[in-house]
Design a protein around this motif. Structure first.
Motif, mmCIF file in Angstrom:
data_model
loop_
_atom_site.group_PDB
_atom_site.id
_atom_site.type_symbol
_atom_site.label_atom_id
_atom_site.label_comp_id
_atom_site.label_asym_id
_atom_site.label_seq_id
_atom_site.Cartn_x
_atom_site.Cartn_y
_atom_site.Cartn_z
ATOM 1 N N UNK A 190 -3.185 144.561 22.373
ATOM 2 C CA UNK A 190 -1.893 143.894 22.570
ATOM 3 C C UNK A 190 -0.920 144.785 23.333
ATOM 4 N N UNK A 191 -1.453 145.741 24.092
ATOM 5 C CA UNK A 191 -0.599 146.685 24.807
ATOM 6 C C UNK A 191 0.242 146.014 25.885
ATOM 7 N N UNK A 192 -0.362 145.106 26.651
ATOM 8 C CA UNK A 192 0.337 144.502 27.780
ATOM 9 C C UNK A 192 0.486 142.995 27.684
ATOM 10 N N UNK A 193 -0.376 142.351 26.896
ATOM 11 C CA UNK A 193 -0.276 140.902 26.699
ATOM 12 C C UNK A 193 -0.516 140.602 25.233
ATOM 13 N N UNK A 209 -8.683 146.188 16.938
ATOM 14 C CA UNK A 209 -8.598 147.409 17.730
ATOM 15 C C UNK A 209 -7.457 148.284 17.186
ATOM 16 N N UNK A 210 -7.710 149.535 16.806
ATOM 17 C CA UNK A 210 -6.623 150.377 16.277
ATOM 18 C C UNK A 210 -5.500 150.618 17.285
ATOM 19 N N UNK A 211 -5.811 150.527 18.578
ATOM 20 C CA UNK A 211 -4.748 150.666 19.580
ATOM 21 C C UNK A 211 -3.739 149.528 19.425
ATOM 22 N N UNK A 212 -4.231 148.323 19.086
ATOM 23 C CA UNK A 212 -3.325 147.194 18.851
ATOM 24 C C UNK A 212 -2.413 147.449 17.659
#
Length: 269
Positions: A190-193, A209-212
């Motif tokens: 969900x970094x950019x969208x 995703x842990x980045x999300x």
């Protein structure tokens, strides 16, 4: 206690050595900070109009910055693996081996110095974000928590990169391997969208995703969310701070001992 004190002292020495290297080779820091600035400008002014508020519920610049933060600190953590592979290639690790120092000190010093590098990148990106219209809408304590969570997650990832650097031992291969894994990891999120815009399997991956979760946690702690656009009804994004902390702790528990053990094997050859 004496052993822990010696390890800490050695780690501080290695950290200082790595930071001096950054000061003497400023190109490393310049190019590290130019990339996130480029991403901020590119997504804010080129893609922002197409993605827009209709998909995020808030001004896209405020949605974007937390994602840029998360992507940059994850990419910044790859510097750990690159630097360790470079030190192995140039023989610096052999010099460390001749010194009466803890094996963990080299890795602790390397990862600690990269936290400082990531901190500088966050400061530069924060200023760039303020210029393009990003604002922190929470209280200072929550905002500080957002930055600390980003740094903690990056620190955990740096231990994965440390193991990669010790196994591969070639800086170019470390860079290529890290790019192949981290680039999709930071974009299928969900970094950019919003994850809702992704097709089925990718959407599920983005949810977990842990980045999300790190990105969502940072947005909430910075106050860059809209109550009318709640996160998807999946546990990681409903509890992003807890999920991010669990991931960080799990990665550290697994990869710190693995990296130290691999360092001992590498230096014993």
């Amino acid at each position: 206690m004496t052993s822990l004190a010696h390890t800490a002292a050695d780690a501080v020495t290695v950290t200082r050595r790595n930071l001096i290297k950054i000061r003497r080779v400023p190109d490393l820091l310049v190019f590290t900070t130019l990339q996130p600035i480029m991403f901020v400008l590119l997504f804010a002014y080129v893609f922002g109009g197409a993605i827009g508020e209709q998909n995020t519920g808030i001004d896209y610049k405020e949605f974007l910055i937390a994602g840029i933060f998360a992507q940059t600190v994850v990419f910044g953590s790859t510097f750990t693996g690159f630097s360790l592979a470079e030190d192995l290639q140039k023989g610096f690790i052999d010099r460390f081996r001749t010194l009466p120092m803890s094996p963990a000190a080299v890795l602790l010093g390397r990862t600690a110095s990269d936290v400082v590098n990531n901190l500088i990148s966050l400061l530069v990106m924060g200023l760039s974000g303020l210029v393009v219209g990003w604002r922190i809408r929470s209280n200072p304590l929550d905002a500080l928590g957002g930055f600390l969570l980003l740094l903690l997650f990056a620190y955990a990832v740096s231990w994965i990169m440390a193991l990669v650097g010790l196994l591969v031992r070639t800086p170019e291969v470390v860079n290529n391997a890290a790019f192949i894994v981290i680039f999709p990891l930071t974009f299928i999120a969900n970094t950019f969208v919003s994850p809702e815009t992704l097709p089925g399997p990718l959407r599920t991956f983005a949810y977990w995703n842990p980045v999300s979760s790190v990105t969502q946690a940072a947005r909430e702690l910075f106050g860059n969310t809209n109550p009318q656009f709640p996160p998807p009804d999946v546990w990681p994004l409903q509890h992003p701070v807890v999920y991010s902390l669990l991931w960080s702790a799990a990665v550290l528990l697994v990869f710190v001992p693995l990296s130290v053990r691999q360092y001992q094997r590498t230096t014993s050859r």
